[in-house]
Write a protein that holds these residues in place. Structure first.
Motif, short mmCIF file in Angstrom:
data_model
loop_
_atom_site.label_atom_id
_atom_site.label_comp_id
_atom_site.label_asym_id
_atom_site.label_seq_id
_atom_site.Cartn_x
_atom_site.Cartn_y
_atom_site.Cartn_z
N PHE A 271 0.82 -1.21 0.00
CA PHE A 271 0.00 0.00 0.00
C PHE A 271 0.85 1.27 0.00
O PHE A 271 1.93 1.31 0.61
CB PHE A 271 -0.92 0.00 1.23
CG PHE A 271 -1.78 -1.23 1.33
CD1 PHE A 271 -2.85 -1.41 0.48
CD2 PHE A 271 -1.49 -2.23 2.26
CE1 PHE A 271 -3.64 -2.55 0.55
CE2 PHE A 271 -2.26 -3.37 2.34
CZ PHE A 271 -3.34 -3.54 1.48
N PRO A 272 0.35 2.33 -0.67
CA PRO A 272 1.07 3.62 -0.66
C PRO A 272 1.19 4.16 0.76
O PRO A 272 0.40 3.80 1.65
CB PRO A 272 0.19 4.52 -1.54
CG PRO A 272 -0.67 3.59 -2.34
CD PRO A 272 -0.85 2.37 -1.49
N THR A 309 -8.58 -11.20 -0.39
CA THR A 309 -8.92 -9.90 0.19
C THR A 309 -8.24 -8.77 -0.56
O THR A 309 -8.85 -7.74 -0.87
CB THR A 309 -8.51 -9.85 1.69
OG1 THR A 309 -9.11 -10.96 2.37
CG2 THR A 309 -8.95 -8.56 2.33
N TYR A 310 -6.97 -8.95 -0.87
CA TYR A 310 -6.22 -7.92 -1.63
C TYR A 310 -6.85 -7.71 -3.01
O TYR A 310 -6.96 -6.59 -3.48
CB TYR A 310 -4.76 -8.34 -1.76
CG TYR A 310 -3.91 -7.38 -2.56
CD1 TYR A 310 -3.64 -6.09 -2.08
CD2 TYR A 310 -3.39 -7.75 -3.80
CE1 TYR A 310 -2.87 -5.20 -2.83
CE2 TYR A 310 -2.61 -6.87 -4.54
CZ TYR A 310 -2.36 -5.60 -4.05
OH TYR A 310 -1.60 -4.72 -4.79
N ASP A 315 -10.07 -4.25 -6.66
CA ASP A 315 -11.31 -3.99 -7.43
C ASP A 315 -11.92 -2.65 -7.01
O ASP A 315 -12.43 -1.90 -7.85
CB ASP A 315 -12.33 -5.12 -7.20
CG ASP A 315 -11.92 -6.41 -7.88
OD1 ASP A 315 -11.04 -6.37 -8.78
OD2 ASP A 315 -12.45 -7.48 -7.49
N GLU A 316 -11.85 -2.35 -5.71
CA GLU A 316 -12.40 -1.10 -5.19
C GLU A 316 -11.52 0.09 -5.56
O GLU A 316 -12.01 1.21 -5.75
CB GLU A 316 -12.55 -1.19 -3.67
CG GLU A 316 -13.63 -2.18 -3.23
CD GLU A 316 -13.52 -2.57 -1.76
OE1 GLU A 316 -12.70 -1.93 -1.04
OE2 GLU A 316 -14.22 -3.50 -1.34
N ASP A 317 -10.21 -0.13 -5.64
CA ASP A 317 -9.27 0.94 -6.01
C ASP A 317 -8.34 0.40 -7.11
O ASP A 317 -7.29 -0.18 -6.83
CB ASP A 317 -8.45 1.36 -4.78
CG ASP A 317 -7.42 2.45 -5.11
OD1 ASP A 317 -7.36 2.87 -6.28
OD2 ASP A 317 -6.67 2.85 -4.20
N PRO A 318 -8.71 0.56 -8.39
CA PRO A 318 -7.96 -0.02 -9.51
C PRO A 318 -6.49 0.41 -9.58
O PRO A 318 -5.67 -0.27 -10.18
CB PRO A 318 -8.73 0.45 -10.75
CG PRO A 318 -10.12 0.69 -10.25
CD PRO A 318 -9.95 1.21 -8.86
N SER A 319 -6.15 1.57 -8.96
CA SER A 319 -4.76 2.03 -9.00
C SER A 319 -3.86 1.25 -8.04
O SER A 319 -2.64 1.33 -8.11
CB SER A 319 -4.69 3.52 -8.66
OG SER A 319 -5.03 3.73 -7.29
#
Length: 352
Positions: A271-272, A309-310, A315-319
């Motif tokens: 994650f960023p 889960t990842y 899917d919720e955040d394509p980036s």
């Protein structure tokens, strides 16, 4: 040539008298090249034993990777195969292999090429194709792999298994390959075993992996500093993690990035920086994985839960899937260096 067989029985194939492997090496002045991590196996009892791990090879099609002077090649031919495809990168070995080809007319096809780039989709006859759910096809891959190529090659083939392409376009093609003993131990390592690694998960979620036996380094010429293990792979009908190969590989690589720390530390790198802690907590809670477990302690079902889960988070955040932790580190370092090298502001500039 074929020996005459009794009526009703299939003729057993026998190679005619040939120079020994040692004589072939002397004849063509072959020398193992250290930079290519080449090691010759001259004992035909051991090459026979390797080939037996592949199972019944009579009337099958076999691809041998890196045959070198042809020790394993002789054992494969003696097993009565229908066709043998040899893929050899080093041109020095081709003349010796041609002697074997002439001794087994119509059975051997030699390709001078690199197995990492060779297209195997058209390597075998179409009629050998089987459905993925059926028994494996009459196709085998066998090879005494140079250490330098073994890990990238098995990762490439595991991706082919996942996508059912390459040599697996024909079905669940079996592989019998050699690795450094330490790599073989990683391939078969169970949860809780210190050797468990990215390679363990990637191999075991796609294949049944069997460590067949160990060959001592003394059996090879020149003698490598490590022992060698023979490993057999049979692709599973259903992978244990039902996600794309690249996604599984990204999650597994992240987990093992800090193998001595808690798995939470590695998963953070998915994650960023902005929102990292919150998202990592969300991932672990949803996947129901204890954040204080070490990477090698995680079971296959826990890896499956993390990947599933990842995938939903992506899917919720394509980036999210495109995010690269190392690239962010490089960018942050570059920014810090730029700020560090900027001239100090004067009082007037500061006021402005």
């Amino acid at each position: 040539f074929c020996l005459m067989a009794a009526p009703g029985k299939v003729a057993a194939f026998r190679l005619p008298p040939l120079p020994t492997i040692g004589e072939i090496i002397k004849l063509f002045r072959l020398k193992a090249q250290k930079q290519l991590s080449q090691n010759f196996l001259l004992d035909l009892r051991l090459t026979d034993k390797i080939v037996r791990q592949a199972g019944e090879l009579e009337n099958t099609h076999v691809c041998e990777v890196g045959p070198g002077p042809g020790g394993i090649t002789r054992s494969i031919l003696s097993a009565g195969v229908e066709q043998l495809l040899l893929i050899e990168k080093d041109p020095r070995f081709i003349p010796g292999l041609q002697i074997l080809s002439e001794a087994a007319p119509g059975k051997v096809h030699i390709v001078h090429g690199d197995i990492l780039t060779y297209k195997m989709e058209k390597a075998f006859p179409k009629h050998l194709k089987k459905n993925w759910e059926d028994e494996p096809p009459d196709i085998h891959i066998i090879g005494n792999l140079p250490f330098s190529v073994s890990t990238p090659l098995i990762i490439k083939w595991l991706e082919n298994v996942s996508k059912k392409d390459g040599p697996f376009i024909y079905g669940r093609t079996q592989m019998t390959l050699t690795f450094q003993k330490e790599v073989a131990e990683r391939l078969i390592a169970n949860p809780g075993v210190n050797q468990r690694s990215r390679l363990s998960i990637m191999a075991q979620h796609l294949c049944t992996v069997k460590n067949c036996f160990v060959i001592p380094g003394e059996a090879f010429v020149p003698k490598p500093e490590v022992d060698v293990a023979v490993v057999h792979f049979t692709p599973l009908v259903q992978p244990k993690i039902q996600q794309p190969f690249k996604l599984v590989e990204k999650v597994v690589r992240s987990v093992f990035q800090f193998r001595r720390k808690y798995c939470f530390r590695g998963l953070e790198t998915l994650f960023p920086q902005d929102g990292r802690l919150k998202r990592t907590e969300q991932l672990m809670m949803t996947a129901n994985v204890d954040p204080t477990l070490r990477p090698y302690q995680l079971s296959m079902s826990q890896f499956r839960s993390l990947c599933d889960t990842y995938s939903k988070m992506c899917d919720e955040d394509p980036s999210l899937f495109a995010y690269n932790y190392r690239e962010e580190l490089k960018q942050n370092k570059k920014t810090r260096n730029l700020l560090k090298n900027q001239p100090e502001q004067t009082e007037e500039e500061y006021q402005l």
